[in-house]
Design an enzyme around this catalytic site. Sequence first.
Site, mmCIF file in Angstrom:
data_model
loop_
_atom_site.group_PDB
_atom_site.id
_atom_site.type_symbol
_atom_site.label_atom_id
_atom_site.label_comp_id
_atom_site.label_asym_id
_atom_site.label_seq_id
_atom_site.Cartn_x
_atom_site.Cartn_y
_atom_site.Cartn_z
ATOM 1 C CG HIS A 138 -1.131 24.018 62.765
ATOM 2 N ND1 HIS A 138 -1.797 23.221 63.899
ATOM 3 C CD2 HIS A 138 -2.250 24.288 61.960
ATOM 4 C CE1 HIS A 138 -3.039 23.644 63.412
ATOM 5 N NE2 HIS A 138 -3.334 24.129 62.518
ATOM 6 C CD GLU A 139 -1.382 27.123 58.864
ATOM 7 O OE1 GLU A 139 -1.898 26.472 58.270
ATOM 8 O OE2 GLU A 139 -1.868 27.356 60.192
ATOM 9 C CG HIS A 192 -4.228 22.320 57.874
ATOM 10 N ND1 HIS A 192 -5.112 21.671 58.145
ATOM 11 C CD2 HIS A 192 -3.842 23.497 58.977
ATOM 12 C CE1 HIS A 192 -5.645 22.059 59.439
ATOM 13 N NE2 HIS A 192 -4.856 23.172 59.628
ATOM 14 C CG HIS A 217 -5.275 16.283 55.064
ATOM 15 N ND1 HIS A 217 -6.328 16.791 56.032
ATOM 16 C CD2 HIS A 217 -5.515 14.902 54.820
ATOM 17 C CE1 HIS A 217 -7.088 15.472 56.096
ATOM 18 N NE2 HIS A 217 -6.725 14.685 55.231
HETATM 19 ZN ZN LIG Z 1 -5.028 24.212 61.419
#
Ligand SMILES: [Zn+2]
Length: 677
Positions: A469-470, A473, A476
Amino acid sequence: MTNPLLDTTGLPAFASIRPEHVTPALDVLLADARTALERVVGHEVPADYDAMSAVLDVATERLGRAWGAVNHLNHVADTPELRAAYNANLPRVTEFYTALGADERLYAKYKALAASAAAAALTPARRRALDNALRDFVLSGAELEGDAKTRFAQIVERCAELRQRFSEHVLDATDRFALYVDPARLDGVPADDVDAARAVAAKDGRDGQAKLTLHMPSYLPVMQYATDRALREALYRAYVTRASELGDAELDNSAIMKELLQLRHEEARLLEHDTYAHLSLVPKMADSPEQVLGFLRDLARRARPYAERDLAELREFAARELGLADLQPWDLAFASERLKQARYAFSDQEVKQYFTEPRVLDGLFRIVETLFEVAIRPDEAPVWHPSVRFYRVERDGELVAQFYLDPYARNGKRPGAWMDDVRGRWARPDREPGAVVQTPVAHLVCNFAPPVGDRPALLTHDDVTTLFHEFGHGLHHMLTRVEDLGVAGISGVEWDAVELPSQFMENFCWEWDVLRRLTAHVDTGEPLPRALFDKMIAAKNFQSGLQTLRQVEFALFDMRVHHESDAAERLQAIIDDVRDEVAVVPRVPFNRFQHTFSHIFAGGYSAGYYSYKWAEVLSADAWSAFEENGVFDAETGRRYRREILEAGGSRRAIDSFKAFRGREPVIDALLRHQGMG
Ligand SMILES: [Zn+2]
């Protein structure tokens, strides 16, 4: 003596930053930023994008990077001295940014820039950055004059007070409750939790008793495991009446909620929006309250049959196995836990043996390298702790980005996991002619259990999902190709779309072909067995229908109270109505959940709670393109990278989504991934 916080030419000098550097560095950087603000609003700087950016952005970026380093160290390497330095400087940093965001001269200058002939020639990314800046000025009341401006400021201040009071009431109401019971009444509750309850009772001078509170670590085990039904009912009743008219009068949030909703409505009207819901959606991806309401109702309608099935199964199990013929709200967690155990029992401990940290990291890097055509290699930089690593991301031998990975929990480090930016991609207006564009740098922070002895660290499946998940980010932020600071990577991405790339990455952790390669038993080297994987998937989707309806109930309540202009007078009627429309679980008239709904009354989620589900829909639908074409399909990976990751905040999230998917997002993939449909 040189101050490492003032050297922002390269990577932060994390190993040499000391608490005593903070205040002197901020003296300089804040003064420079204030001077830059004065200069940029003056006549000598024309209303030109590059000219303004070269003065203001250069100064504020430098301040932001230095303060970012201090803030980061405060999160991961806290000491009393650093905390004191941080707290002493936080108010002046906040004050500077507040003043910057409200500076009418700067707003006028941006407006002059937007109206100039040159503005028509701005790139779409710059146009977007400029539009965002203008929008934020309008939202903070820059267009208001006279009485309206005064009133707006009063509302903002009063709402801040009310939000603070709301959370204090929730906290106090939670703290004030204590129930001392004979430990024999805790039959079914795990021994660790019983021991903890006895220890806190003993501290209160109640040896031999157990102390139960409404804090999660005490409340939850009782609701999930205690066989004493009357005890569960008593705790439940106390929990759902906190901070309401059914509890302590001085902690009742009723009047606060009412006033907050009235003030928010008034704020929206001052800014010429119909309702607060409309105002809240201005910087978001969703177009209108009607669109959000329609989305939530569609989701509820489609999840409902599965929720009814979940409930029927639970009722049947509770009646047959637990002797609970009339299921009550205080039985739901208890019966659900028993049902889950009966069906999908496996332990996190068992799963953990297959996820060794080196194998997981290697697997993650390979996925990213394959799909996004980059290479990840170890790199060197000063760090704040010996366990921190630093990597570089390259494409065709060219540096794309760098990142720090701080994997383990330790004293002085905040719990949780997060991605933070060290610096963003930027074609600096002050760079030497011909110099390369500034490349992005990210922090990836997790809190895994450190390795013991010479064995590698073992991660739970939750840990692995968090890491992915991290990293989403991080990608991105790091893979953006946009060169304007305000809209590069995560910057400028709408609030309700920002979780798309992160939740997208989580999907890899539920893919059999991926997990096989990501796992190797710490002792035997065997990959994860298929039977264990199947149980994990089933447990993930356990009661997904009921859980979806619960989230929709909260989100629908949030949207309606901020969308109906007389909601302040009809809060209880609205929540009752929402439950009639959406909920299937048994309920009781004394449930005052809304009185502790801090997300919307004290936090930043007002008319925004829907975004949890909204972003899940986007990420699931994006992932389904990979399901259709193959999880490692090069062309799909390239399109995702180009249209979503590289585009960053340079255009509307819906435009990026459509460019990738070729159509508007649909709910189907999310439902399918959660076992509904
Ligand atoms: Zn998040």
